[in-house]
Write a protein that holds these residues in place. Structure first.
Motif, PDB file in Angstrom:
ATOM      1  N   GLY A 213       0.796  -1.217   0.000  1.00 36.17           N
ATOM      2  CA  GLY A 213       0.000   0.000   0.000  1.00 36.17           C
ATOM      3  C   GLY A 213       0.830   1.270   0.000  1.00 36.17           C
ATOM      4  N   ILE A 214       2.082   1.169  -0.479  1.00 34.58           N
ATOM      5  CA  ILE A 214       2.993   2.310  -0.524  1.00 34.58           C
ATOM      6  C   ILE A 214       3.171   2.721  -1.981  1.00 34.58           C
ATOM      7  N   VAL A 215       2.974   4.013  -2.256  1.00 34.82           N
ATOM      8  CA  VAL A 215       3.114   4.523  -3.619  1.00 34.82           C
ATOM      9  C   VAL A 215       4.333   5.441  -3.672  1.00 34.82           C
ATOM     10  N   ILE A 216       5.248   5.144  -4.607  1.00 34.75           N
ATOM     11  CA  ILE A 216       6.454   5.954  -4.752  1.00 34.75           C
ATOM     12  C   ILE A 216       6.630   6.378  -6.208  1.00 34.75           C
ATOM     13  N   ALA A 217       7.485   7.359  -6.419  1.00 32.37           N
ATOM     14  CA  ALA A 217       7.853   7.805  -7.770  1.00 32.37           C
ATOM     15  C   ALA A 217       9.263   8.365  -7.707  1.00 32.37           C
ATOM     16  N   GLY A 218      10.003   8.220  -8.799  1.00 39.81           N
ATOM     17  CA  GLY A 218      11.338   8.795  -8.868  1.00 39.81           C
ATOM     18  C   GLY A 218      12.358   7.801  -9.361  1.00 39.81           C
ATOM     19  N   ASP A 219      13.610   8.034  -8.924  1.00 36.66           N
ATOM     20  CA  ASP A 219      14.688   7.139  -9.327  1.00 36.66           C
ATOM     21  C   ASP A 219      15.485   6.718  -8.094  1.00 36.66           C
TER      22      ASP A 219
END
Length: 129
Positions: free
Chosen positions: A84-90
């Motif tokens: 249930g964890i949402v991430i974005a990036g590098d």
């Protein structure tokens, strides 16, 4: 007398900064055979473990990242589905966009050292809801 090649020696130095929900590793570097190198850190693959408690059981999800690559869309979706964890990036700068419960992020401890801060202890970051 012939000398043998010295073994390849690699140590990662994680400089992890947490700014609200953003994790910044852009100042991290590797030491290869006693020489500091940001490029080698960017090329390295390291493990990041997300952990939370779901239905009274500890659940983990490992991501394998490199500093210079975007986090794969499928891995982002798998992390969302699993914990249930949402991430974005590098691998050098990513943001936690959403999460359902408290969780931790543990950065790779193999051949790694960490510069300590108020937010980071031995490569561990805690997020509380």
């Amino acid at each position: 007398m012939e000398t043998k090649n010295a073994p390849y020696q690699l140590d990662r130095i994680f400089k992890i900064r947490r700014i609200k929900n953003t994790i910044d590793l852009s100042d991290s570097f590797s030491i290869v055979n006693k020489k500091e190198s940001v490029a080698n850190f960017d090329a390295e693959i390291y493990k990041v473990t997300f952990s939370t408690i779901i239905q009274q059981k500890i659940k983990n999800f490992d991501l394998f990242l490199s500093g210079n690559e975007l986090i794969d869309d499928q891995e982002i979706e798998n992390l969302k589905e699993s914990l249930g964890i949402v991430i974005a990036g590098d691998g050098s700068l990513f943001e936690i966009l959403d999460y359902k419960t408290d969780f931790t992020i543990q950065f790779d401890q193999e051949n790694s050292s960490f510069l300590e801060s108020d937010e980071v202890r031995n490569g561990l970051i805690v997020f509380r809801k």
